[in-house]
Write an enzyme that holds these catalytic residues in place. Structure first.
Site, PDB file in Angstrom:
ATOM      1  N   GLY A 184      -1.000   1.221  10.283  1.00  0.00           N
ATOM      2  CA  GLY A 184      -1.393   0.296   9.230  1.00  0.00           C
ATOM      3  C   GLY A 184      -2.898   0.201   9.051  1.00  0.00           C
ATOM      4  CD  GLU A 186      -2.686   5.577   3.879  1.00  0.00           C
ATOM      5  OE1 GLU A 186      -3.106   6.119   2.841  1.00  0.00           O
ATOM      6  OE2 GLU A 186      -1.530   5.730   4.294  1.00  0.00           O
ATOM      7  CG  HIS A 222      -0.448   0.215   4.664  1.00  0.00           C
ATOM      8  ND1 HIS A 222       0.904   0.249   4.405  1.00  0.00           N
ATOM      9  CD2 HIS A 222      -0.733   1.384   5.302  1.00  0.00           C
ATOM     10  CE1 HIS A 222       1.413   1.380   4.841  1.00  0.00           C
ATOM     11  NE2 HIS A 222       0.443   2.086   5.404  1.00  0.00           N
TER      12      HIS A 222
END
Length: 201
Positions: free
Chosen positions: A28, A73, A92
């Protein structure tokens, strides 16, 4: 919010998400807007053990300012911030039940409780694309007006005007996913009640 405050808020949020098992180990990524910059979690680090100096600072053009290697990301975080000035936090995670739904290619339901509708609204599913790729950014931007989404074979994403709002939405999203598994096909709220609740968002 100044940078020092934003760094602390980001670390506190990661610690809280980790404690609730919404963030798992190095998986994440979480970010926060600070003035005209983005602060984001570093790549490959346990999110439950971060300190302020670990957080990576980036320009809104994607340049790293100072030290550190940002999450792979970072592109979709930047794209979300640049698309909507009201977004100030992006979360996320790979929560267990959200990810189970993402892996089984089911759609997450939010009509089982009033809170699901009020806090999350419709939750679309983002088609699988390689993590960190421009293709994933393009898919996420197609649903950028939503507060939460499931990422096929990947996990979940929420946004908020504040870090607290984004984290609350992630917690609610995982609750709804868990509830969906437990109730296994239960009837949702009546359509007229769903319409009424949507107006309360």
């Amino acid at each position: 919010m100044n940078e020092d405050e934003a760094r602390k808020k980001l670390c506190d949020a990661c610690s809280d998400l980790y404690r609730k098992r919404l963030l798992i180990s190095a998986g994440g990524n979480v970010s926060i807007r600070s003035d005209d910059h983005m602060l984001i979690t570093p790549s490959g680090r346990n999110k439950g053990k971060l300190i302020s100096d670990d957080i990576v600072k980036m320009s809104m053009n994607g340049d790293v300012i100072g030290k550190g290697r940002p999450s792979i990301e970072n592109k979709f975080h930047l794209a979300l911030y640049n698309s909507n000035a009201e977004i100030n936090a992006v979360v996320h995670c790979h929560p267990l039940y959200c990810t189970a739904i993402a892996v089984t290619e089911k759609k997450i339901r939010t009509d089982l409780t009033p809170e699901g509708i009020i806090l999350l609204g419709d939750v679309p599913t983002v088609p699988y694309r390689t993590p960190g790729s421009d293709a994933l950014v393009n898919e996420i931007m197609k649903i950028s007006g939503c507060d939460a989404a499931i990422m096929e074979h990947h996990g979940a994403i929420t946004v908020g005007r504040t870090m607290e709002e984004a984290c609350d939405r992630m917690e609610e999203l995982e609750f709804q996913a868990h509830l969906q598994f437990i109730t296994n096909g239960a009837n949702g709220l009546p359509s007229d009640e769903v319409a009424k609740l949507r107006k309360m968002r």
